[in-house]
Write a protein that holds these residues in place. Structure first.
Motif: not given
Length: 163
Positions: A107-112, A117-120
């Protein structure tokens, strides 16, 4: 035996005990059946993550999160790398709903992620974990280009503070 004693008392006591035993047994069978139906539906949802359309994959991820299917964490982590942003966003939300700490790193990787919408959704999901590993990534998310990501990161940090 006293004159007021009921000669059928032992029979009634036995009957009541037998009925209670049967009710407990039937209850166990019902619970077992409902559990197996739930597992079957969850496995169908995991299989749904492999469907052809992004909509079907996103819907499958959503169902897994709503049902908090812990055994689906691996499949949902894989879905964070799906080609379709809607699937990645749904997988992030589902992982937050399940709350398995193995999902924190992905999930931390998905912040990038390239998609807002994915980051949110990843920022929102991280707010569901009572884990210090989520704090620094959420602080970094406060610098995101998109206001919605920053707002959700703030909300997640407030949730962490309250836990």
């Amino acid at each position: 035996m006293s004159q007021n004693a009921d000669p059928h008392q032992n029979e009634r006591t036995f009957t009541v005990a037998l009925v209670l035993l049967l009710v407990a047994f039937i209850g166990t069978i019902i619970v077992s059946y409902l559990y197996s139906v739930s597992r079957y539906n969850a496995k169908r949802s995991i299989n749904g993550l492999q469907k052809a359309t992004p909509e079907a994959r996103a819907q499958a991820a959503k169902r897994l999160g709503e049902n908090q299917e812990g055994f689906a964490v691996r499949a949902l982590i894989e879905a964070l790398t799906d080609d379709a942003p809607m699937v990645r966003a749904s997988a992030a939300t589902a992982l937050g709903q399940i709350g398995d700490k193995d999902a924190i790193g992905p999930l931390v990787k998905s912040l990038s992620d390239e998609n807002t919408h994915v980051r949110k959704n990843a920022a929102g999901a991280l707010g569901n974990f009572d884990d210090p590993r989520t704090v620094d990534p959420l602080i970094r998310a406060l610098k995101d280009n998109e206001a919605i990501v920053r707002l959700v990161a703030i909300d997640s940090m407030v949730k962490l503070k309250d836990t």
